[in-house]
Design a protein around this motif. Structure first.
Motif, PDB file in Angstrom:
ATOM      1  N   LEU A  59       0.830  -1.209   0.000  1.00 20.74           N
ATOM      2  CA  LEU A  59       0.000   0.000   0.000  1.00 20.74           C
ATOM      3  C   LEU A  59       0.865   1.259   0.000  1.00 20.74           C
ATOM      4  CD1 LEU A  59      -2.774  -1.108   2.486  1.00 20.74           C
ATOM      5  CD2 LEU A  59      -3.037  -0.702   0.030  1.00 20.74           C
ATOM      6  N   ARG A  60       1.949   1.246   0.727  1.00 21.86           N
ATOM      7  CA  ARG A  60       2.852   2.407   0.732  1.00 21.86           C
ATOM      8  C   ARG A  60       3.469   2.634  -0.647  1.00 21.86           C
ATOM      9  NH1 ARG A  60       3.923   0.345   6.008  1.00 21.86           N
ATOM     10  NH2 ARG A  60       3.444   1.896   7.599  1.00 21.86           N
ATOM     11  N   VAL A  61       3.906   1.563  -1.302  1.00 20.92           N
ATOM     12  CA  VAL A  61       4.487   1.689  -2.643  1.00 20.92           C
ATOM     13  C   VAL A  61       3.430   2.197  -3.617  1.00 20.92           C
ATOM     14  CG1 VAL A  61       5.475   0.398  -4.579  1.00 20.92           C
ATOM     15  CG2 VAL A  61       6.297  -0.006  -2.253  1.00 20.92           C
ATOM     16  N   PHE A  62       2.212   1.670  -3.526  1.00 17.95           N
ATOM     17  CA  PHE A  62       1.128   2.151  -4.375  1.00 17.95           C
ATOM     18  C   PHE A  62       0.914   3.643  -4.156  1.00 17.95           C
ATOM     19  CE2 PHE A  62      -3.275   3.462  -4.689  1.00 17.95           C
ATOM     20  CZ  PHE A  62      -3.579   3.134  -6.000  1.00 17.95           C
ATOM     21  N   ALA A  63       0.839   4.068  -2.899  1.00 18.25           N
ATOM     22  CA  ALA A  63       0.605   5.477  -2.586  1.00 18.25           C
ATOM     23  C   ALA A  63       1.744   6.350  -3.111  1.00 18.25           C
ATOM     24  CB  ALA A  63       0.429   5.674  -1.084  1.00 18.25           C
ATOM     25  N   LEU A  64       2.968   5.881  -2.987  1.00 15.52           N
ATOM     26  CA  LEU A  64       4.106   6.642  -3.494  1.00 15.52           C
ATOM     27  C   LEU A  64       4.007   6.816  -5.003  1.00 15.52           C
ATOM     28  CD1 LEU A  64       6.847   7.996  -3.145  1.00 15.52           C
ATOM     29  CD2 LEU A  64       7.882   5.721  -3.285  1.00 15.52           C
ATOM     30  N   ARG A  65       3.691   5.745  -5.704  1.00 17.56           N
ATOM     31  CA  ARG A  65       3.542   5.828  -7.170  1.00 17.56           C
ATOM     32  C   ARG A  65       2.408   6.773  -7.551  1.00 17.56           C
ATOM     33  NH1 ARG A  65       4.446  -0.581  -8.107  1.00 17.56           N
ATOM     34  NH2 ARG A  65       6.728  -0.523  -8.161  1.00 17.56           N
ATOM     35  N   GLU A  66       1.302   6.696  -6.822  1.00 14.86           N
ATOM     36  CA  GLU A  66       0.169   7.590  -7.091  1.00 14.86           C
ATOM     37  C   GLU A  66       0.555   9.046  -6.847  1.00 14.86           C
ATOM     38  OE1 GLU A  66      -3.448   6.890  -7.943  1.00 14.86           O
ATOM     39  OE2 GLU A  66      -2.149   5.375  -8.863  1.00 14.86           O
ATOM     40  N   ALA A  67       1.255   9.299  -5.751  1.00 12.29           N
ATOM     41  CA  ALA A  67       1.660  10.670  -5.426  1.00 12.29           C
ATOM     42  C   ALA A  67       2.611  11.201  -6.486  1.00 12.29           C
ATOM     43  CB  ALA A  67       2.314  10.710  -4.047  1.00 12.29           C
TER      44      ALA A  67
END
Length: 75
Positions: A59-67
């Protein structure tokens, strides 16, 4: 920084995930942009993650990519 815990059903089972509020903010924007539920988005991320990776890490990696994608010039 304090973690914020959210509970949801994932593949028919209740689970909780604790992330920093900044990650939840990005995930919440992604949920709204996709017009889907938090559980639905988390299920998609869960299904695509490496089984050796923790869900919270995915989830953190997903959020980083989204940001990064939200940022002008981001990848």
């Amino acid at each position: 920084m304090a973690l914020s815990k959210r509970s949801l059903s994932l593949h028919g089972h209740r689970t909780s995930v604790a992330l920093e509020p900044e990650f939840w903010a990005v995930i919440d924007r992604s949920v709204a942009r996709r017009d889907m539920s938090l559980a639905g988005l988390v299920a998609e991320i869960d299904e695509s993650r490496d089984p050796d990776d923790a869900l919270s890490s995915a989830l953190r990696v997903f959020a980083l990519r989204e940001a990064l994608a939200e940022t002008p010039g981001g990848s």
